[in-house]
Scaffold this active site. Sequence first.
Site, PDB file in Angstrom:
ATOM      1  N   THR A 105       1.794   6.380   0.410  1.00 15.47           N
ATOM      2  CA  THR A 105       2.782   6.983   1.308  1.00 15.47           C
ATOM      3  C   THR A 105       4.012   7.490   0.562  1.00 15.47           C
ATOM      4  O   THR A 105       4.462   8.623   0.786  1.00 15.47           O
ATOM      5  CB  THR A 105       3.231   5.954   2.364  1.00 15.47           C
ATOM      6  N   GLY A 116       6.880  -5.498   3.880  1.00 20.25           N
ATOM      7  CA  GLY A 116       6.682  -4.876   2.586  1.00 20.25           C
ATOM      8  C   GLY A 116       7.949  -4.653   1.790  1.00 20.25           C
ATOM      9  O   GLY A 116       8.336  -5.467   0.957  1.00 20.25           O
ATOM     10  N   TYR A 128       1.502   0.600  15.902  1.00 19.19           N
ATOM     11  CA  TYR A 128       2.891   0.994  16.098  1.00 19.19           C
ATOM     12  C   TYR A 128       3.049   1.891  17.321  1.00 19.19           C
ATOM     13  O   TYR A 128       2.131   2.634  17.671  1.00 19.19           O
ATOM     14  CB  TYR A 128       3.402   1.750  14.872  1.00 19.19           C
ATOM     15  N   ALA A 129       4.210   1.837  17.945  1.00 16.91           N
ATOM     16  CA  ALA A 129       4.565   2.765  19.013  1.00 16.91           C
ATOM     17  C   ALA A 129       5.283   3.943  18.356  1.00 16.91           C
ATOM     18  O   ALA A 129       6.463   3.855  18.018  1.00 16.91           O
ATOM     19  CB  ALA A 129       5.473   2.076  20.029  1.00 16.91           C
ATOM     20  N   ARG A 130       4.555   5.033  18.140  1.00 21.84           N
ATOM     21  CA  ARG A 130       5.111   6.181  17.430  1.00 21.84           C
ATOM     22  C   ARG A 130       4.555   7.471  18.008  1.00 21.84           C
ATOM     23  O   ARG A 130       3.336   7.626  18.106  1.00 21.84           O
ATOM     24  CB  ARG A 130       4.770   6.126  15.934  1.00 21.84           C
ATOM     25  N   LYS A 168      -0.106  -6.240  13.870  1.00 22.10           N
ATOM     26  CA  LYS A 168       1.233  -6.013  13.323  1.00 22.10           C
ATOM     27  C   LYS A 168       1.887  -4.888  14.111  1.00 22.10           C
ATOM     28  O   LYS A 168       1.239  -3.883  14.444  1.00 22.10           O
ATOM     29  CB  LYS A 168       1.115  -5.618  11.856  1.00 22.10           C
ATOM     30  N   GLY A 224      10.108  -2.876   7.724  1.00 19.79           N
ATOM     31  CA  GLY A 224      10.845  -1.638   7.550  1.00 19.79           C
ATOM     32  C   GLY A 224      11.520  -1.571   6.195  1.00 19.79           C
ATOM     33  O   GLY A 224      11.211  -2.335   5.275  1.00 19.79           O
ATOM     34  N   ASP A 276       0.823  -1.214   0.000  1.00 21.29           N
ATOM     35  CA  ASP A 276       0.000   0.000   0.000  1.00 21.29           C
ATOM     36  C   ASP A 276       0.853   1.259   0.000  1.00 21.29           C
ATOM     37  O   ASP A 276       0.331   2.365   0.192  1.00 21.29           O
ATOM     38  CB  ASP A 276      -0.909   0.005   1.228  1.00 21.29           C
ATOM     39  N   HIS A 277       2.140   1.122  -0.239  1.00 22.82           N
ATOM     40  CA  HIS A 277       3.081   2.233  -0.110  1.00 22.82           C
ATOM     41  C   HIS A 277       2.946   3.277  -1.221  1.00 22.82           C
ATOM     42  O   HIS A 277       3.580   4.325  -1.165  1.00 22.82           O
ATOM     43  CB  HIS A 277       4.517   1.698  -0.103  1.00 22.82           C
ATOM     44  N   GLY A 278       2.141   2.979  -2.248  1.00 24.80           N
ATOM     45  CA  GLY A 278       1.942   3.954  -3.313  1.00 24.80           C
ATOM     46  C   GLY A 278       1.339   5.244  -2.810  1.00 24.80           C
ATOM     47  O   GLY A 278       1.628   6.328  -3.344  1.00 24.80           O
TER      48      GLY A 278
END
Length: 264
Positions: free
Chosen positions: A28, A225, A143-145, A173, A199, A24-26
Amino acid sequence: MDAGLQSRLDRISTDGRYLIVPMDHGITLGPVTGLKDIESTIDAITRGGADAVLTQKGVAPRVHPNKNDAGYIVHLNGSTAIGPDENDKRLTGSVEEAIRVGADAVSFHINVGSNYEPTQITQLGELTEKAHRYGIPVLAMAYARGPDVASDDSEALGHAVRLAEELGADIVKTGYSGDADSFRHVVEATRLPVVIAGGSKGTNRRTAEMVRGTMDAGAAGVSMGRSIFQHDDPEAIASTVSAIIHDDRSAEDALELAGLDPDE
């Protein structure tokens, strides 16, 4: 567990273990390496052993003819790397749309500890309720962000995965803490199957050892990914990761079987 929900979980896994390749990185990152000709990449990684691929809804017509009977997950929020704040993931679709485009499951990204956590908590809670009405599994990317959060801290990661369970997700995830010993706490923080993010692409050895450490900690697999779809040989690296997850191979054996140089 609802029979429909279980049957769909079975479509995106093998014997309860998961090799998911998110693509799905298109949204981002744009049309990066591996995503321009996404058809060929999907064909390669699923021939290599990926259990499921994951994209945004608009790419579905390019997925189905090339996934070799693998499962399909539609991601339902996103942001861009060139926008004001990448942590501010916005809704991009609905459960109903995911069903219409042939999804076996849906996924949603939440940044625990970020300024957007309250909104994302609400949205994930609403999403799990709606998805389960239709027997659709939910993969929470938790995620921890945030400004005061270390993304590889096992305590923060444990909190993130537990939050996903509390909100009704079926799989979670999260990031990797760096080694099997510290990641074991993360796995033990929830009853959900835990899979890790990969990553950015590293060496073949780094990828294989990270997957091996994850499995040694008791995780259920990976949702990896760029380490896979940006590889020079996506089929071979998918085969490597699959051998570790599904055949319990060592990192060294898996790389050798796939014919990959560990240091490339």
